[in-house]
Scaffold this motif. Structure first.
Motif, PDB file in Angstrom:
ATOM      1  N   LEU A 149      -0.475 -26.225 -26.800  1.00  0.00           N
ATOM      2  CA  LEU A 149      -0.992 -25.600 -25.560  1.00  0.00           C
ATOM      3  C   LEU A 149      -0.078 -24.710 -24.986  1.00  0.00           C
ATOM      4  O   LEU A 149       1.037 -25.453 -24.432  1.00  0.00           O
ATOM      5  N   ILE A 150      -0.144 -23.490 -25.152  1.00  0.00           N
ATOM      6  CA  ILE A 150       0.989 -22.727 -24.541  1.00  0.00           C
ATOM      7  C   ILE A 150       0.735 -22.457 -22.881  1.00  0.00           C
ATOM      8  O   ILE A 150      -0.123 -22.029 -22.492  1.00  0.00           O
ATOM      9  N   PRO A 151       1.808 -22.821 -22.325  1.00  0.00           N
ATOM     10  CA  PRO A 151       1.667 -22.816 -20.718  1.00  0.00           C
ATOM     11  C   PRO A 151       2.051 -21.195 -20.414  1.00  0.00           C
ATOM     12  O   PRO A 151       2.794 -20.622 -21.011  1.00  0.00           O
ATOM     13  N   VAL A 152       1.508 -20.955 -19.328  1.00  0.00           N
ATOM     14  CA  VAL A 152       1.729 -19.390 -18.873  1.00  0.00           C
ATOM     15  C   VAL A 152       2.280 -19.369 -17.761  1.00  0.00           C
ATOM     16  O   VAL A 152       1.612 -20.174 -16.768  1.00  0.00           O
ATOM     17  N   PRO A 153       3.321 -18.718 -17.143  1.00  0.00           N
ATOM     18  CA  PRO A 153       3.859 -17.806 -18.291  1.00  0.00           C
ATOM     19  C   PRO A 153       4.596 -18.483 -19.442  1.00  0.00           C
ATOM     20  O   PRO A 153       4.970 -19.682 -19.215  1.00  0.00           O
ATOM     21  N   GLY A 154       4.698 -18.071 -20.616  1.00  0.00           N
ATOM     22  CA  GLY A 154       5.113 -18.525 -21.772  1.00  0.00           C
ATOM     23  C   GLY A 154       5.071 -17.728 -22.950  1.00  0.00           C
ATOM     24  O   GLY A 154       4.775 -16.591 -22.956  1.00  0.00           O
ATOM     25  N   THR A 155       5.712 -18.306 -24.161  1.00  0.00           N
ATOM     26  CA  THR A 155       5.954 -17.589 -25.567  1.00  0.00           C
ATOM     27  C   THR A 155       5.265 -18.387 -26.410  1.00  0.00           C
ATOM     28  O   THR A 155       5.487 -19.306 -26.564  1.00  0.00           O
ATOM     29  N   ALA A 156       4.170 -17.799 -27.307  1.00  0.00           N
ATOM     30  CA  ALA A 156       3.566 -18.502 -28.531  1.00  0.00           C
ATOM     31  C   ALA A 156       4.273 -17.833 -29.651  1.00  0.00           C
ATOM     32  O   ALA A 156       4.441 -16.722 -29.830  1.00  0.00           O
ATOM     33  N   SER A 157       5.129 -18.784 -30.587  1.00  0.00           N
ATOM     34  CA  SER A 157       5.574 -18.446 -31.597  1.00  0.00           C
ATOM     35  C   SER A 157       4.577 -17.963 -32.552  1.00  0.00           C
ATOM     36  O   SER A 157       3.395 -18.613 -32.587  1.00  0.00           O
ATOM     37  N   ALA A 158       5.032 -17.458 -33.714  1.00  0.00           N
ATOM     38  CA  ALA A 158       4.135 -16.926 -34.729  1.00  0.00           C
ATOM     39  C   ALA A 158       3.466 -18.248 -35.181  1.00  0.00           C
ATOM     40  O   ALA A 158       2.233 -18.419 -35.509  1.00  0.00           O
ATOM     41  N   LEU A 159       3.933 -19.363 -35.358  1.00  0.00           N
ATOM     42  CA  LEU A 159       3.339 -20.620 -35.933  1.00  0.00           C
ATOM     43  C   LEU A 159       2.707 -21.733 -34.744  1.00  0.00           C
ATOM     44  O   LEU A 159       2.322 -22.520 -35.122  1.00  0.00           O
ATOM     45  N   ASP A 160       2.633 -21.046 -33.603  1.00  0.00           N
ATOM     46  CA  ASP A 160       1.917 -21.813 -32.287  1.00  0.00           C
ATOM     47  C   ASP A 160       0.393 -21.753 -32.576  1.00  0.00           C
ATOM     48  O   ASP A 160      -0.071 -21.778 -31.488  1.00  0.00           O
ATOM     49  N   TYR A 161      -0.051 -20.993 -33.274  1.00  0.00           N
ATOM     50  CA  TYR A 161      -1.550 -20.824 -33.487  1.00  0.00           C
ATOM     51  C   TYR A 161      -2.309 -22.053 -33.453  1.00  0.00           C
ATOM     52  O   TYR A 161      -1.784 -23.099 -33.828  1.00  0.00           O
ATOM     53  N   ALA A 162      -3.492 -22.126 -33.122  1.00  0.00           N
ATOM     54  CA  ALA A 162      -4.449 -22.977 -33.136  1.00  0.00           C
ATOM     55  C   ALA A 162      -5.386 -23.075 -34.261  1.00  0.00           C
ATOM     56  O   ALA A 162      -5.808 -24.140 -34.915  1.00  0.00           O
ATOM     57  N   ALA A 163      -5.695 -21.828 -34.497  1.00  0.00           N
ATOM     58  CA  ALA A 163      -6.473 -21.355 -35.889  1.00  0.00           C
ATOM     59  C   ALA A 163      -6.120 -20.227 -36.251  1.00  0.00           C
ATOM     60  O   ALA A 163      -5.793 -19.249 -35.437  1.00  0.00           O
ATOM     61  N   MET A 164      -6.466 -19.819 -37.634  1.00  0.00           N
ATOM     62  CA  MET A 164      -6.334 -18.387 -37.974  1.00  0.00           C
ATOM     63  C   MET A 164      -6.995 -18.196 -39.222  1.00  0.00           C
ATOM     64  O   MET A 164      -7.422 -19.122 -39.968  1.00  0.00           O
ATOM     65  N   SER A 165      -7.303 -16.995 -39.621  1.00  0.00           N
ATOM     66  CA  SER A 165      -8.094 -16.574 -40.738  1.00  0.00           C
ATOM     67  C   SER A 165      -7.384 -15.398 -41.553  1.00  0.00           C
ATOM     68  O   SER A 165      -7.320 -14.361 -40.757  1.00  0.00           O
ATOM     69  N   GLY A 166      -6.610 -15.507 -42.707  1.00  0.00           N
ATOM     70  CA  GLY A 166      -6.155 -14.269 -43.368  1.00  0.00           C
ATOM     71  C   GLY A 166      -4.431 -14.514 -43.550  1.00  0.00           C
ATOM     72  O   GLY A 166      -4.198 -14.323 -44.769  1.00  0.00           O
ATOM     73  N   PRO A 167      -3.812 -14.399 -42.575  1.00  0.00           N
ATOM     74  CA  PRO A 167      -2.436 -14.519 -42.612  1.00  0.00           C
ATOM     75  C   PRO A 167      -1.802 -15.607 -42.998  1.00  0.00           C
ATOM     76  O   PRO A 167      -2.499 -16.746 -43.259  1.00  0.00           O
ATOM     77  N   SER A 168      -0.493 -15.328 -43.960  1.00  0.00           N
ATOM     78  CA  SER A 168       0.044 -16.582 -44.294  1.00  0.00           C
ATOM     79  C   SER A 168       1.379 -16.702 -43.417  1.00  0.00           C
ATOM     80  O   SER A 168       1.876 -15.826 -42.827  1.00  0.00           O
ATOM     81  N   GLU A 169       1.743 -17.898 -43.511  1.00  0.00           N
ATOM     82  CA  GLU A 169       3.219 -18.197 -42.732  1.00  0.00           C
ATOM     83  C   GLU A 169       4.323 -17.916 -43.431  1.00  0.00           C
ATOM     84  O   GLU A 169       4.362 -17.713 -44.724  1.00  0.00           O
ATOM     85  N   GLY A 170       5.500 -17.275 -42.895  1.00  0.00           N
ATOM     86  CA  GLY A 170       6.723 -16.565 -43.468  1.00  0.00           C
ATOM     87  C   GLY A 170       7.668 -16.916 -42.468  1.00  0.00           C
ATOM     88  O   GLY A 170       7.603 -17.393 -41.590  1.00  0.00           O
ATOM     89  N   ALA A 171       8.878 -16.764 -43.294  1.00  0.00           N
ATOM     90  CA  ALA A 171      10.278 -16.637 -42.215  1.00  0.00           C
ATOM     91  C   ALA A 171      11.032 -15.399 -42.295  1.00  0.00           C
ATOM     92  O   ALA A 171      10.654 -14.589 -43.489  1.00  0.00           O
ATOM     93  N   GLY A 172      11.569 -15.163 -41.299  1.00  0.00           N
ATOM     94  CA  GLY A 172      12.354 -14.092 -41.516  1.00  0.00           C
ATOM     95  C   GLY A 172      11.769 -13.057 -40.473  1.00  0.00           C
ATOM     96  O   GLY A 172      10.778 -13.110 -40.313  1.00  0.00           O
ATOM     97  N   GLY A 173      12.690 -12.034 -39.950  1.00  0.00           N
ATOM     98  CA  GLY A 173      12.249 -10.859 -39.319  1.00  0.00           C
ATOM     99  C   GLY A 173      12.117 -10.875 -38.035  1.00  0.00           C
ATOM    100  O   GLY A 173      12.847 -10.251 -37.182  1.00  0.00           O
ATOM    101  N   ALA A 174      11.144 -11.705 -37.455  1.00  0.00           N
ATOM    102  CA  ALA A 174      11.004 -11.740 -36.038  1.00  0.00           C
ATOM    103  C   ALA A 174      12.228 -12.522 -35.431  1.00  0.00           C
ATOM    104  O   ALA A 174      13.049 -13.153 -36.043  1.00  0.00           O
ATOM    105  N   ALA A 175      12.187 -12.422 -34.058  1.00  0.00           N
ATOM    106  CA  ALA A 175      13.317 -12.823 -33.076  1.00  0.00           C
ATOM    107  C   ALA A 175      13.552 -14.353 -33.403  1.00  0.00           C
ATOM    108  O   ALA A 175      14.923 -14.934 -33.479  1.00  0.00           O
ATOM    109  N   ASP A 176      12.612 -15.148 -33.568  1.00  0.00           N
ATOM    110  CA  ASP A 176      12.830 -16.536 -33.795  1.00  0.00           C
ATOM    111  C   ASP A 176      12.835 -17.116 -35.223  1.00  0.00           C
ATOM    112  O   ASP A 176      12.874 -18.189 -35.458  1.00  0.00           O
ATOM    113  N   GLY A 177      12.804 -16.198 -35.946  1.00  0.00           N
ATOM    114  CA  GLY A 177      12.880 -16.685 -37.540  1.00  0.00           C
ATOM    115  C   GLY A 177      11.261 -17.103 -37.939  1.00  0.00           C
ATOM    116  O   GLY A 177      11.424 -17.145 -39.243  1.00  0.00           O
ATOM    117  N   HIS A 178      10.306 -17.027 -37.496  1.00  0.00           N
ATOM    118  CA  HIS A 178       8.981 -17.239 -38.003  1.00  0.00           C
ATOM    119  C   HIS A 178       8.166 -16.041 -37.918  1.00  0.00           C
ATOM    120  O   HIS A 178       8.203 -15.309 -37.098  1.00  0.00           O
TER     121      HIS A 178
END
Length: 568
Positions: A149-178
């Motif tokens: 549960l992401i508190p607002v204000p706050g930041t959700a990392s790429a891997l902080d999703y609750a659900a998704m359809s289509g994308p795959s998890e990966g590493a590198g590129g983004a500021a936090d490495g995810h």
């Protein structure tokens, strides 16, 4: 073949080889290509059904889970809805959907639970006659059992999703490495947010793409689209973009829905709408990348130097800021900018009213920053300050508004910048527009290839212009005895995109349209007047040259738009 009844006309009988393999998911299956069916007629490439019809499809499921299920259909029974029921391997119903009445082709998306392996899916149709164009099963929906549960204000990392359809998890590129990668049109990511109070919040999305796209992502709350991100061509760099929208109080599910393929996603930061306040000397220092809303641009960040700027701008791009002007009077508006282009200017607006224009001469390079100033008159109080890009683009680091006793010097009169009768943006069908200038007797010329319009380089806008597909129009006005206007740009995308599924949890509250009354943070320190070369060293500097490519390279791309002058 045995016929029952009378009145048939038999044109031909076609025999095709039956497929020996199941359709590997995810897969879009043409409805008429069922392995077995009953009560189905193939009409104009679609499967026509009546109540009681059924169709069997053999599928290969890669792993257990819930899979997106999308129909493209139209009904033929007036206002009556149709029922669609799915059975797995001859068992009971595993999914039931109601297909709303529609005499036009439309889509509906739901989800169906499937287990790994090969199966036969039977679709039974009831209620009214239906034409089915295609059925798409997949991709798989990934849900977390205990999503953060992401508190607002706050930041959700790429891997902080609750659900998704289509994308795959990966590493590198983004500021936090995810990152989430492999994103296609129709994919989506859900985040669970804890919003402390209703109000306006700014969303900063970190992303990477080669091509970009108009309306690349939508922020959605339930079925409502809160905001859309327009992303320029960013050549694989990691950048950020900001949008502001109203949120209700409480725990909500926010969806990031993709409309364009080829993106990777990093973090999503959420903060209250920021209000810039003056320092002790009455000076307003505005970091350009802290806009609350804008058109198509990208925020570039130099992590090593800890700096950022707004880049990849185009004519017509408006950067918007909420500021608290301390007192009535004249202010020196100073911009720290860089551009390789000529004929560029910045216009400053206060609550939509033009206050002044400053020419931004070429600085020689996208990383060679200089400052330029002009005098504007402002009223005291909280207001929206807008900086409009007029010309072919610039990078901007900061804006400063400083009280002054200097008087505003009238600018050289020139033809008024053209306006379009149709607001730039996305439309479901082809559109028509007119281009015009407020200067009496001026002629507007436009181009389609990215070059600057002029009487000897462009098309005279003498009547309605039909827009179909994706079109980027650059326009300028000219009149004998006056300098030509600055260039305006209008981007249009027509045609329906693939809708995404309804979020897994729909908030009950309606977003408030009232901005947050309290700014979230104090303004940043006074920006440095010394150019920061580190911001544009290495890869970013090289990509700068790609951003402003020579015109022959621009025009060598495969055609992707249709823009045709309309004739009666």
């Amino acid at each position: 073949m045995t016929a029952e009844g009378t009145g048939y006309s038999l044109r031909d009988i076609r025999l095709t080889t039956a497929g020996n393999s199941a359709a590997a998911l995810p897969k879009r299956i043409q409805a008429e290509q069922a392995d077995e069916s009953s009560g189905v007629l193939i009409e104009d490439g679609a499967a026509g059904t009546v109540p009681g019809s059924w169709l069997d499809y053999r599928v290969s499921v890669p792993e257990d889970g819930a899979y997106l299920l999308t129909y493209r259909y139209r009904t033929r029974g007036g206002d009556s809805a149709a029922d669609a029921s799915w059975k797995l391997d001859g068992g009971g119903a595993v999914q039931q959907d109601s297909l709303a009445a529609s005499d036009e082709w439309t889509t509906l998306t739901s989800a169906i639970p499937l287990s790994k392996g090969e199966h036969t899916l039977r679709l039974s149709v009831g209620g009214t006659n239906v034409s089915l164009d295609w059925i798409e099963i997949g991709p798989r929906i990934v849900r977390k059992d205990n999503p953060p549960l992401i508190p607002v204000p706050g930041t959700a990392s790429a891997l902080d999703y609750a659900a998704m359809s289509g994308p795959s998890e990966g590493a590198g590129g983004a500021a936090d490495g995810h990152k989430l990668t492999g994103i296609k049109a129709g994919d989506w990511i859900d985040y669970k947010l804890d919003v402390p109070e209703a109000g306006s919040y700014t969303f900063t999305l970190e992303m990477s793409s080669q091509a970009g796209g108009m309306g690349a992502f939508d922020l959605k709350l339930g079925d409502a689209v809160l905001a859309s991100y327009d992303v320029p061509q960013i050549y694989g760099n990691w950048v950020k973009s900001r949008k502001t929208a109203a949120l209700p109080q409480g725990e909500i599910t926010l969806r990031l829905a993709a409309n364009v393929e080829g993106f990777e996603i990093g973090a999503l930061a959420i903060e209250p709408l920021h209000l810039f306040a003056a320092d002790a000397g009455g000076i307003l220092n505005i970091e350009a990348e802290s806009y609350f809303d804008s058109g198509r641009n990208a925020i570039e960040t130099n992590k090593a130097a800890g700096t950022a700027n707004v880049g990849y701008t185009n004519a017509g791009n408006l950067l918007r800021y909420r500021v608290d002007v301390p007192q009535d009077g004249n202010y020196k508006a100073t911009y720290r900018y860089a551009t390789k282009q000529g004929g560029v200017s910045a216009a400053l607006f206060a609550d939509g009213e033009l206050k002044g224009t400053a020419a931004l001469p070429s600085t020689g390079d996208w990383g060679a920053y200089k400052t330029v100033s002009h005098i504007v008159s402002l009223k005291a109080g909280v207001q929206e300050i807008g900086v409009l890009d007029q010309g072919d683009g610039f990078n901007i680091d900061w804006i400063r508004l400083e009280p002054t006793s200097e008087e505003n010097r009238p600018a050289l009169s020139r033809a008024a910048v053209p306006s379009a009768s149709l607001k730039a943006g996305k439309y479901d069908s082809p559109q028509e527009l007119l281009l015009a200038s407020a200067t009496d007797g001026a002629t507007v010329y436009y181009t389609l290839d990215g070059s600057l319009p002029a009487p000897d380089n462009g098309i005279a806008a003498n009547g309605p212009i039909a827009v179909s597909g994706t079109a980027v129009i650059r326009a300028a006005a000219f009149k004998d005895g006056l300098p030509g206007s600055f260039t305006a740009a209008f981007t249009y995308v027509t045609g329906k995109s693939q809708p995404s599924a309804t979020p897994s949890a729909t908030p009950s509250a309606t977003p408030s349209t009232t901005p947050s009354a309290t700014p979230s943070a104090t303004p940043s320190a006074t920006p440095s007047a010394t150019p920061t070369l580190g911001r544009h060293t290495g890869r970013l500097r090289r990509q700068r040259h790609l951003h402003r490519r020579p015109l022959p390279e621009r025009t060598s791309r495969p055609p992707f738009l249709c823009l045709i002058p309309h004739r009666e």
